[in-house]
Enzyme design. Sequence first.
Site, PDB file in Angstrom:
ATOM      1  N   GLY A   9       3.438   9.284  25.745  1.00  0.00           N
ATOM      2  CA  GLY A   9       3.708  10.398  26.409  1.00  0.00           C
ATOM      3  C   GLY A   9       3.642  10.822  26.815  1.00  0.00           C
ATOM      4  N   GLY A  11       4.556  13.383  28.842  1.00  0.00           N
ATOM      5  CA  GLY A  11       4.863  15.068  29.787  1.00  0.00           C
ATOM      6  C   GLY A  11       4.358  14.949  30.610  1.00  0.00           C
ATOM      7  N   LYS A  33       9.011   7.450  27.115  1.00  0.00           N
ATOM      8  CA  LYS A  33      10.568   6.699  26.599  1.00  0.00           C
ATOM      9  C   LYS A  33      11.595   6.422  27.922  1.00  0.00           C
ATOM     10  CE  LYS A  33      12.380   9.437  23.126  1.00  0.00           C
ATOM     11  NZ  LYS A  33      13.183  10.418  22.449  1.00  0.00           N
ATOM     12  N   VAL A  76       8.969   5.409  20.826  1.00  0.00           N
ATOM     13  CA  VAL A  76       7.721   4.765  20.070  1.00  0.00           C
ATOM     14  C   VAL A  76       8.536   5.124  18.283  1.00  0.00           C
ATOM     15  CG1 VAL A  76       5.701   5.184  18.806  1.00  0.00           C
ATOM     16  CG2 VAL A  76       5.985   5.179  21.170  1.00  0.00           C
ATOM     17  N   GLU A 163      15.746  32.084  29.938  1.00  0.00           N
ATOM     18  CA  GLU A 163      15.902  31.564  31.140  1.00  0.00           C
ATOM     19  C   GLU A 163      16.981  30.879  31.371  1.00  0.00           C
ATOM     20  OE1 GLU A 163      11.634  29.341  31.659  1.00  0.00           O
ATOM     21  OE2 GLU A 163      11.573  31.070  33.169  1.00  0.00           O
ATOM     22  N   GLN A 308       2.001  25.580  30.336  1.00  0.00           N
ATOM     23  CA  GLN A 308       0.389  25.418  30.578  1.00  0.00           C
ATOM     24  C   GLN A 308      -1.080  25.050  29.187  1.00  0.00           C
ATOM     25  OE1 GLN A 308      -1.576  29.703  31.032  1.00  0.00           O
ATOM     26  NE2 GLN A 308       0.562  29.920  30.285  1.00  0.00           N
ATOM     27  N   LYS A 367       6.022  31.731  40.011  1.00  0.00           N
ATOM     28  CA  LYS A 367       6.207  31.048  40.429  1.00  0.00           C
ATOM     29  C   LYS A 367       6.729  29.798  40.820  1.00  0.00           C
ATOM     30  CE  LYS A 367       9.938  29.096  35.855  1.00  0.00           C
ATOM     31  NZ  LYS A 367      10.097  29.785  34.494  1.00  0.00           N
TER      32      LYS A 367
HETATM   33  C1  LIG Z   1      13.763  25.241  29.391  1.00  0.00           C
HETATM   34  C2  LIG Z   1      12.292  25.155  29.061  1.00  0.00           C
HETATM   35  C3  LIG Z   1      11.802  26.811  29.860  1.00  0.00           C
HETATM   36  C4  LIG Z   1      10.117  26.758  29.998  1.00  0.00           C
HETATM   37  N1  LIG Z   1      10.124  27.232  30.631  1.00  0.00           N
HETATM   38  C5  LIG Z   1       7.943  27.079  29.948  1.00  0.00           C
HETATM   39  C6  LIG Z   1       7.506  27.840  31.215  1.00  0.00           C
HETATM   40  O1  LIG Z   1       8.511  28.727  32.603  1.00  0.00           O
HETATM   41  N2  LIG Z   1       6.219  28.015  30.655  1.00  0.00           N
HETATM   42  C7  LIG Z   1       5.580  26.874  29.916  1.00  0.00           C
HETATM   43  O2  LIG Z   1       3.967  26.616  29.901  1.00  0.00           O
HETATM   44  N3  LIG Z   1       6.179  26.795  28.761  1.00  0.00           N
HETATM   45  C8  LIG Z   1       7.635  26.276  29.706  1.00  0.00           C
HETATM   46  N4  LIG Z   1       8.226  25.478  28.516  1.00  0.00           N
HETATM   47  C9  LIG Z   1       7.533  25.151  27.507  1.00  0.00           C
HETATM   48  C10 LIG Z   1       7.373  23.244  28.227  1.00  0.00           C
HETATM   49  O3  LIG Z   1       8.250  22.986  28.625  1.00  0.00           O
HETATM   50  C11 LIG Z   1       6.585  22.171  26.831  1.00  0.00           C
HETATM   51  O4  LIG Z   1       5.995  23.227  26.135  1.00  0.00           O
HETATM   52  C12 LIG Z   1       5.702  20.847  27.628  1.00  0.00           C
HETATM   53  O5  LIG Z   1       7.202  20.782  28.193  1.00  0.00           O
HETATM   54  C13 LIG Z   1       4.759  20.756  26.516  1.00  0.00           C
HETATM   55  O6  LIG Z   1       4.193  19.273  27.544  1.00  0.00           O
HETATM   56  P1  LIG Z   1       4.000  18.298  25.897  1.00  0.00           P
HETATM   57  O7  LIG Z   1       3.540  17.555  27.511  1.00  0.00           O
HETATM   58  O8  LIG Z   1       3.352  18.496  25.078  1.00  0.00           O
HETATM   59  O9  LIG Z   1       5.492  17.641  25.732  1.00  0.00           O
HETATM   60  P2  LIG Z   1       6.908  17.074  26.600  1.00  0.00           P
HETATM   61  O10 LIG Z   1       6.720  17.362  28.045  1.00  0.00           O
HETATM   62  O11 LIG Z   1       7.835  17.303  25.893  1.00  0.00           O
HETATM   63  O12 LIG Z   1       6.518  15.864  26.674  1.00  0.00           O
HETATM   64  C14 LIG Z   1       6.538  14.893  26.075  1.00  0.00           C
HETATM   65  C15 LIG Z   1       7.347  13.378  26.536  1.00  0.00           C
HETATM   66  O13 LIG Z   1       7.167  11.812  25.421  1.00  0.00           O
HETATM   67  C16 LIG Z   1       8.118  12.045  25.889  1.00  0.00           C
HETATM   68  N5  LIG Z   1       8.492  10.785  24.226  1.00  0.00           N
HETATM   69  C17 LIG Z   1       9.067  11.367  23.193  1.00  0.00           C
HETATM   70  N6  LIG Z   1       9.093  10.955  22.100  1.00  0.00           N
HETATM   71  C18 LIG Z   1       9.411   9.723  22.454  1.00  0.00           C
HETATM   72  C19 LIG Z   1       8.425   8.182  22.136  1.00  0.00           C
HETATM   73  N7  LIG Z   1       9.418   8.320  20.450  1.00  0.00           N
HETATM   74  N8  LIG Z   1       8.931   7.664  22.603  1.00  0.00           N
HETATM   75  C20 LIG Z   1       8.321   7.578  23.562  1.00  0.00           C
HETATM   76  N9  LIG Z   1       8.251   8.443  24.494  1.00  0.00           N
HETATM   77  C21 LIG Z   1       8.909   9.561  23.554  1.00  0.00           C
HETATM   78  C22 LIG Z   1       9.503  12.319  26.538  1.00  0.00           C
HETATM   79  O14 LIG Z   1      10.396  11.707  26.687  1.00  0.00           O
HETATM   80  C23 LIG Z   1       8.227  13.005  27.614  1.00  0.00           C
HETATM   81  O15 LIG Z   1       8.255  12.872  28.644  1.00  0.00           O
HETATM   82  C24 LIG Z   1       9.737  25.474  28.655  1.00  0.00           C
HETATM   83  C25 LIG Z   1      10.205  24.472  27.956  1.00  0.00           C
HETATM   84  C26 LIG Z   1      11.919  25.055  27.848  1.00  0.00           C
HETATM   85  C27 LIG Z   1      13.071  23.910  27.368  1.00  0.00           C
END
Ligand SMILES: Cc1cc2nc3c(=O)[nH]c(=O)nc-3n(C[C@H](O)[C@H](O)[C@H](O)COP(=O)(O)OP(=O)(O)OC[C@H]3O[C@@H](n4cnc5c(N)ncnc54)[C@H](O)[C@@H]3O)c2cc1C
Length: 396
Positions: A9, A11, A33, A76, A163, A308, A367
């Site tokens: 991932g 993200g 992905k 994955v 939002e 965060q 922001k």
């Molecule tokens: C509209 C919206 C607004 C938000 N606003 C805020 C905010 O203002 N402040 C804040 O702190 N948080 C906010 N969030 C929450 C925040 O976006 C998430 O908590 C954060 O993205 C989590 O990060 P992560 O790295 O855990 O996962 P993600 O950022 O979701 O990354 C996961 C990654 O794994 C990849 N992936 C998933 N499954 C697979 C697979 N099977 N195989 C290969 N790759 C895969 C995905 O494509 C992605 O690139 C918001 C969320 C949304 C939807």
Amino acid sequence: MQPKIVILGAGYGGLAAAIHLEKHHIPFTLINKHSYHYFKTLLHEAAGGRHDAQTYAIDLRDILHRKTSVMVKDTVRELDIRTKTVWTEAGCYEYDKLVIALGSQTATFGIPGLAQHAFVLDSLATAKAIREHIEYSFARYARTGEPKDLKIVVAGGGLTGVELMGELADFAPKLLRQHQLSADDFELTLVHGHDEILPNVHRDLRQVAMHKLQERGVKLLLGERVTGANEAEILLASGKSLHAHTFIWTGGVEAPSLLRESGLPVDSRNRVEVNTYLQVKGHPDVFAIGDSAHFTTSDDDVLPPTGQVAEQMGKHAAENLVQLWHSDTMREFVYHDHGMVASLGPTYGVAEVGHHHATGTAALVLKDGSKMKYLMHLGGPIALLKKHKQWIEIEM
Ligand SMILES: Cc1cc2nc3c(=O)[nH]c(=O)nc-3n(C[C@H](O)[C@H](O)[C@H](O)COP(=O)(O)OP(=O)(O)OC[C@H]3O[C@@H](n4cnc5c(N)ncnc54)[C@H](O)[C@@H]3O)c2cc1C
């Protein structure tokens, strides 16, 4: 021999881990992905038509540069913890150390009809789908009088739903003007199961946010739970129902089910349980971070799914991998809350930083500041400039 590190991932969490490992010249394989990282925290802007969806993505090659960093665009499918193998759509990858950073997706909690009849907002593709659906509906309505109404219902009054609603309250009136439609033709409703929205911000700011949404024409339906949906209506626990041409569900998230299926210890939302070093309980070679991790603080709170938290965990997991690489002792993870900003459209927001509150454009400045800081962290001015040149194909 040095351990093979695999990150799943790219993200907020996975990328923070990868950037930190690059800084320390440690090789890794990053499986994601897509070939891009996207700004999930800004998806509401893409859904509300502020900019094209592509604007919210950045090519991973513009962020990670080292020859020893292997980037794999693949999905994955399965984790075999016993043999330390990651199975993907196209192949398999062995690891010595694994970082699970697969994020989360919208959970429908088994509510009948949601999967079939509701839009969700958890990826660039879903943001694009919402925008295109709304634009198409308004254009068709102006031309043919179909669909029967232009009502939009968003269910879920957390950060995502609020939002998004703030953005739609700006986007929809623009579309009305563009197609010379009357405001009587449409309605925006936010349904939320509790009496107040934005549970993670101070009560005063919740009140401000509710007032601001109402002022902009949003109907708030509070203390109402969605119990189902079908082609014609959205069903509520009170027995009432709503009609909407566009129904968007933002009622909660869960980690991918493949984590539960892998046999790792997970909670009811498939989040993997980790210890204070971010290692999966009982599996010291596996780290889990961000929305995919269940971390309990010393105050017995479970950290929320936020960008965060994911970023801080990603950096920390990588720091611990660096320590292990040099046969040093790992450090315990401590989360630092840097505050929260919720936008309510392009011109207004509410922010809470420590005991300080800000509303209006002051909140949006915070922001924008954190957006810019994040972009700089991803690669500095060079990545920023490249980003403006490229066109990224958005995939499901
Ligand atoms: C509209 C919206 C607004 C938000 N606003 C805020 C905010 O203002 N402040 C804040 O702190 N948080 C906010 N969030 C929450 C925040 O976006 C998430 O908590 C954060 O993205 C989590 O990060 P992560 O790295 O855990 O996962 P993600 O950022 O979701 O990354 C996961 C990654 O794994 C990849 N992936 C998933 N499954 C697979 C697979 N099977 N195989 C290969 N790759 C895969 C995905 O494509 C992605 O690139 C918001 C969320 C949304 C939807």
